[in-house]
Design an enzyme around this catalytic site. Structure first.
Site, PDB file in Angstrom:
ATOM      1  N   ASP A 107     -11.826 -53.067  45.181  1.00  0.00           N
ATOM      2  CA  ASP A 107     -12.110 -52.577  46.524  1.00  0.00           C
ATOM      3  C   ASP A 107     -11.689 -51.116  46.614  1.00  0.00           C
ATOM      4  OD1 ASP A 107     -12.605 -54.317  49.375  1.00  0.00           O
ATOM      5  OD2 ASP A 107     -11.916 -52.256  49.596  1.00  0.00           O
ATOM      6  N   VAL A 165     -17.742 -47.849  45.032  1.00  0.00           N
ATOM      7  CA  VAL A 165     -18.946 -48.250  44.300  1.00  0.00           C
ATOM      8  C   VAL A 165     -20.041 -47.193  44.350  1.00  0.00           C
ATOM      9  CG1 VAL A 165     -18.509 -50.728  44.552  1.00  0.00           C
ATOM     10  CG2 VAL A 165     -19.889 -49.535  46.287  1.00  0.00           C
ATOM     11  N   ASN A 225     -20.399 -57.509  46.137  1.00  0.00           N
ATOM     12  CA  ASN A 225     -20.169 -57.864  47.536  1.00  0.00           C
ATOM     13  C   ASN A 225     -19.961 -56.653  48.433  1.00  0.00           C
ATOM     14  OD1 ASN A 225     -19.148 -59.793  49.793  1.00  0.00           O
ATOM     15  ND2 ASN A 225     -17.433 -58.369  49.478  1.00  0.00           N
ATOM     16  N   TYR A 256     -29.737 -49.899  56.758  1.00  0.00           N
ATOM     17  CA  TYR A 256     -29.132 -51.119  56.231  1.00  0.00           C
ATOM     18  C   TYR A 256     -30.214 -52.117  55.820  1.00  0.00           C
ATOM     19  CZ  TYR A 256     -26.151 -55.283  55.988  1.00  0.00           C
ATOM     20  OH  TYR A 256     -25.491 -56.420  55.570  1.00  0.00           O
ATOM     21  N   LYS A 316     -30.844 -53.388  51.941  1.00  0.00           N
ATOM     22  CA  LYS A 316     -30.679 -54.788  51.539  1.00  0.00           C
ATOM     23  C   LYS A 316     -31.990 -55.401  51.035  1.00  0.00           C
ATOM     24  CE  LYS A 316     -26.279 -55.331  52.353  1.00  0.00           C
ATOM     25  NZ  LYS A 316     -25.325 -55.704  51.286  1.00  0.00           N
TER      26      LYS A 316
END
Length: 252
Positions: free
Chosen positions: A36, A63, A89, A155, A159
């Site tokens: 994280d 990330v 995730n 978003y 996705k």
């Protein structure tokens, strides 16, 4: 134990669904890399896993940064010698902006984390898996990757891109011992809303019409159960699927 002797990376694992996945993976016998950007949070999760008899290390990764991802996989191999499962995730929200309001800056930031970061992690993992002859990727995508009324333009597009990437990867490497599947959670109790800035009044208003059909809000532990199934050999014949876990939300 359903994941005995497996080694798994879980990104965005300091809280929410990532935390639940990391903890359940460890309970099911996996050695877990709790990754994280919030390193203190990742350390806390790793310590909890170890206190309960599991094996885990904490890792700080943004990330969106290639160097951080390279370090993540290097630390994993150094600590555990291999990698069996990658769970992508980590993710951020936009501000519900429709395409007429989205800025280049917001678009690029959302895609850097939600799409490009996922692709880069998958690229590294895939090359490791090809050498080993096996490996599993689980992408936590969102119902926003299947429908248009769950978030803003950035978003939703980010996705949907991961949905396509998941299916393409599964097809490309289906005969190489690599499986790639996705989870599309509906509304789940997490802190992802903390990543939202400059919320669009118009976009949020439109998005609320989609929320009106949500049967209920889910728990991170419910998503973790599906992530364990997809990461385990129990799902050996499941590949290239994006499975909704949303109490029937997208069935409306």
């Amino acid at each position: 134990m359903r994941l005995k002797d497996k080694v798994a990376i879980v990104t965005g694992a300091a809280s929410g669904m990532g935390k639940a996945i990391a903890e359940l993976y460890a309970k099911e016998g996996a050695r877990v890399v709790v990754s994280d950007f919030n390193f203190e949070g990742a350390q806390a999760v790793a310590e909890t896993i170890k206190e309960k008899g599991g094996a885990a290390i904490a890792n700080r990764t943004n990330v969106a940064e290639s160097a951080d991802l390279e370090q993540l996989f290097s630390e994993t191999k150094e600590a555990f010698g291999k990698l069996d499962i990658l769970v992508n995730n980590a993710g951020i929200m936009d501000g519900m902006e429709p395409v007429g309001e989205i800025t280049d800056e917001k678009w690029d930031r959302v895609f850097a984390v939600n799409t490009t970061g996922v692709m880069r992690a998958m690229r590294i993992a895939t090359n490791i898996f090809l050498e080993q002859g096996h490996g599993v990727i689980v992408n936590n995508i969102s119902a926003g990757g299947l429908r248009g009324a769950r978030a803003g333009a950035a978003y939703t597009a980010s996705k949907h891109a991961v949905t396509g990437l998941t299916k393409n990867t599964a097809y490309m490497y289906a005969q190489s011992g690599i499986r790639c599947n996705g989870i599309a959670p509906g509304g789940v109790e997490t802190n992802i809303s903390a990543s939202m800035t400059n919320i669009s009044e118009f976009g949020a208003g439109r998005q609320m019409t989609g929320n009106g059909t949500m049967p209920r809000v889910g728990k991170p532990a419910e998503i973790a159960q599906l992530a364990v199934f997809l990461g385990s050999d129990e799902s050996s014949f499941v590949n290239g699927q994006v499975i909704a876990a949303d109490a029937g939300w997208i069935a409306y």
